[in-house]
Design an enzyme around this catalytic site. Structure first.
Site, PDB file in Angstrom:
ATOM      1  N   SER A  90      42.605 -46.923  -2.306  1.00  0.00           N
ATOM      2  CA  SER A  90      41.498 -47.634  -1.666  1.00  0.00           C
ATOM      3  C   SER A  90      40.148 -46.966  -1.877  1.00  0.00           C
ATOM      4  O   SER A  90      39.138 -47.422  -1.328  1.00  0.00           O
ATOM      5  CB  SER A  90      41.768 -47.781  -0.169  1.00  0.00           C
ATOM      6  OG  SER A  90      42.058 -46.527   0.383  1.00  0.00           O
ATOM      7  N   THR A 192      39.035 -46.801   3.133  1.00  0.00           N
ATOM      8  CA  THR A 192      37.736 -46.165   2.875  1.00  0.00           C
ATOM      9  C   THR A 192      37.636 -44.770   3.473  1.00  0.00           C
ATOM     10  O   THR A 192      38.068 -44.557   4.598  1.00  0.00           O
ATOM     11  CB  THR A 192      36.650 -47.031   3.555  1.00  0.00           C
ATOM     12  OG1 THR A 192      36.636 -48.291   2.914  1.00  0.00           O
ATOM     13  CG2 THR A 192      35.286 -46.394   3.501  1.00  0.00           C
ATOM     14  N   THR A 210      34.355 -46.258  -1.264  1.00  0.00           N
ATOM     15  CA  THR A 210      35.518 -47.151  -1.204  1.00  0.00           C
ATOM     16  C   THR A 210      35.651 -47.983  -2.470  1.00  0.00           C
ATOM     17  O   THR A 210      34.663 -48.201  -3.174  1.00  0.00           O
ATOM     18  CB  THR A 210      35.367 -48.113   0.002  1.00  0.00           C
ATOM     19  OG1 THR A 210      36.584 -48.817   0.204  1.00  0.00           O
ATOM     20  CG2 THR A 210      34.254 -49.113  -0.189  1.00  0.00           C
ATOM     21  N   ARG A 220      32.038 -58.955  -5.117  1.00  0.00           N
ATOM     22  CA  ARG A 220      31.953 -58.748  -3.664  1.00  0.00           C
ATOM     23  C   ARG A 220      31.561 -57.297  -3.354  1.00  0.00           C
ATOM     24  O   ARG A 220      32.100 -56.355  -3.924  1.00  0.00           O
ATOM     25  CB  ARG A 220      33.299 -59.080  -3.032  1.00  0.00           C
ATOM     26  CG  ARG A 220      33.323 -58.936  -1.496  1.00  0.00           C
ATOM     27  CD  ARG A 220      33.863 -57.583  -1.064  1.00  0.00           C
ATOM     28  NE  ARG A 220      34.028 -57.491   0.371  1.00  0.00           N
ATOM     29  CZ  ARG A 220      34.332 -56.359   1.006  1.00  0.00           C
ATOM     30  NH1 ARG A 220      34.500 -55.238   0.339  1.00  0.00           N
ATOM     31  NH2 ARG A 220      34.457 -56.340   2.321  1.00  0.00           N
ATOM     32  N   THR A 243      34.831 -48.218   9.071  1.00  0.00           N
ATOM     33  CA  THR A 243      35.883 -48.589   8.129  1.00  0.00           C
ATOM     34  C   THR A 243      36.454 -49.921   8.598  1.00  0.00           C
ATOM     35  O   THR A 243      36.365 -50.256   9.769  1.00  0.00           O
ATOM     36  CB  THR A 243      36.973 -47.497   8.058  1.00  0.00           C
ATOM     37  OG1 THR A 243      37.971 -47.892   7.111  1.00  0.00           O
ATOM     38  CG2 THR A 243      37.633 -47.253   9.393  1.00  0.00           C
ATOM     39  N   GLY A 244      37.020 -50.669   7.657  1.00  0.00           N
ATOM     40  CA  GLY A 244      37.595 -51.958   8.036  1.00  0.00           C
ATOM     41  C   GLY A 244      36.918 -53.109   7.324  1.00  0.00           C
ATOM     42  O   GLY A 244      36.367 -52.927   6.239  1.00  0.00           O
TER      43      GLY A 244
HETATM   44  C1  SD4 Z   1      34.908 -52.816   2.744  1.00  0.00           C
HETATM   45  N1  SD4 Z   1      34.761 -51.411   4.683  1.00  0.00           N
HETATM   46  O1  SD4 Z   1      34.708 -52.838   1.542  1.00  0.00           O
HETATM   47  C2  SD4 Z   1      35.345 -51.517   3.359  1.00  0.00           C
HETATM   48  C3  SD4 Z   1      36.824 -51.436   3.327  1.00  0.00           C
HETATM   49  C4  SD4 Z   1      37.438 -50.529   4.314  1.00  0.00           C
HETATM   50  O2  SD4 Z   1      39.168 -49.869   5.545  1.00  0.00           O
HETATM   51  O3  SD4 Z   1      36.823 -49.752   4.962  1.00  0.00           O
HETATM   52  N2  SD4 Z   1      38.680 -50.619   4.558  1.00  0.00           N
HETATM   53  O4  SD4 Z   1      34.830 -53.803   3.470  1.00  0.00           O
END
Ligand code: SD4
Length: 332
Positions: A90, A192, A210, A220, A243-244
């Site tokens: 990731s 991330t 990330t 994107r 994160t997320g």
């Molecule tokens: C994103 N925030 O590209 C990042 C992905 C991530 O845990 O943090 N995943 O949206």
């Protein structure tokens, strides 16, 4: 008597120093009431980062911080470890590709003077965080994207690398078999990496990097390279990183909100909780809407909180090195 682990979990709510003192007291069997005094001195240096991979990243950051190095160098060196780890799917090398099979990376970095640099939709470069730092230091800009960011990196001497490992290629090929476009955020423990730190001089810096959402649409960009969304810092107040699901974090200016809430008197934990509440109130459909925040204030107090269960953070300071589970609002 509560275990050390339980005290550490509570530590995410309040002062890291307080918890350490409490944990030590409980281990010695001393009276907790007498030991529960607020910390007099700020905790520094300290480094915090997202998810289990944060432990190794923190070690690299700590090598810098423990020798009196800057928080900026520490966060860059720290997250480079995760970026260069091909087993991590990731971040950086080995990241899961977009739906067309391209690994595209997002990263940003910010220092104690609010200087910042970022790259978005960058391909073929193993350590986007170091390109982001070059954007910050060698250009008048904050954010370079796509081919422009790649050309800039090559000009600066970064090497072009194939980032799609066999393992990630296979995962993508499996996904293609029934390739309904469906963005995926891993709820597992390897997303991330966001890192925030305070150095010996009391200065803050942060980094976030990330490969973003697996099998995303080509082009994107998430929150991670967006200053104020994925990462924010004000050296007078504190720092926050997210994160997320990046779209949710961008919609709410997540990390900036956390820092502003701390400026107005919230503890790091309260600030994270309120940012999570805001995300939940702005999204009617919370299916898979995992978002987690870490916040750190000038005193080295920290907090973390997430929408769903499972978020954890790696913490390292002079008296402590371990994972801390975030509290959360929803079970999966
Ligand atoms: C994103 N925030 O590209 C990042 C992905 C991530 O845990 O943090 N995943 O949206």
């Amino acid at each position: 008597m509560k275990s050390r682990r339980e005290f550490i979990k509570i530590g995410a709510i309040g002062s890291a120093a307080l918890i350490t003192q409490t944990a030590c007291a409980s281990e010695k069997g001393e009276d907790l009431e007498e030991i529960l005094i607020p910390p007099v001195a700020a905790i520094k240096p300290i480094v915090l980062s997202t998810w289990n991979h944060g432990l190794d990243a923190n070690k690299a950051a700590w090598e810098v911080l423990s020798q009196g190095g800057s928080a900026l160098d520490a966060v860059e060196q720290g997250v480079r470890v995760t970026e260069s780890d091909p087993t991590n799917q990731s971040v950086g090398l080995g990241g899961l590709p977009d739906r067309d099979g391209n690994v595209t990376l997002d990263a940003c970095i910010i220092d104690h003077n609010s200087n910042c640099g970022a790259v978005a939709f960058l391909q073929y470069i193993e350590n986007p965080i170091s390109v982001a730092r070059k954007v910050m230091e060698d250009t008048p800009h904050v954010l370079l994207a796509g081919v422009g960011a790649l050309n800039f990196a090559l000009e600066k001497g970064f090497e072009k690398t194939n980032l799609l490992t066999e393992k990630s290629k296979q995962a993508w090929e499996n996904w293609l078999k029934d390739s309904e476009y469906e963005p995926q955020i891993n709820s597992e423990n390897h997303d991330t990496i966001g890192m925030i730190a305070i150095d010996e001089s009391g200065n803050l810096s942060g980094a976030c990097t990330t490969s973003g959402m697996a099998y995303k649409l080509h082009g994107r960009v998430g929150d991670s390279p967006i200053i104020a969304a994925g990462l924010f810092l004000d050296n007078e107040v504190g720092a926050a990183v997210a994160t997320g699901v990046g779209e949710a974090v961008i919609r709410t200016a997540g990390s900036a909100i956390v820092v502003e809430l701390m400026r107005h008197g919230k503890t790091p934990q309260e600030a994270c909780e309120e940012a999570v509440a805001r995300i939940m109130s702005k999204h009617k459909d919370l299916t898979n809407m995992q978002v987690g925040f870490i916040a750190l204030n000038k005193n080295g107090e920290y907090g973390c909180h997430s929408v769903y269960a499972g978020f954890n953070i790696a913490v390292k300071h002079n008296d402590f090195e371990d994972m801390v589970d975030a509290q959360y609002e929803l079970e999966w």
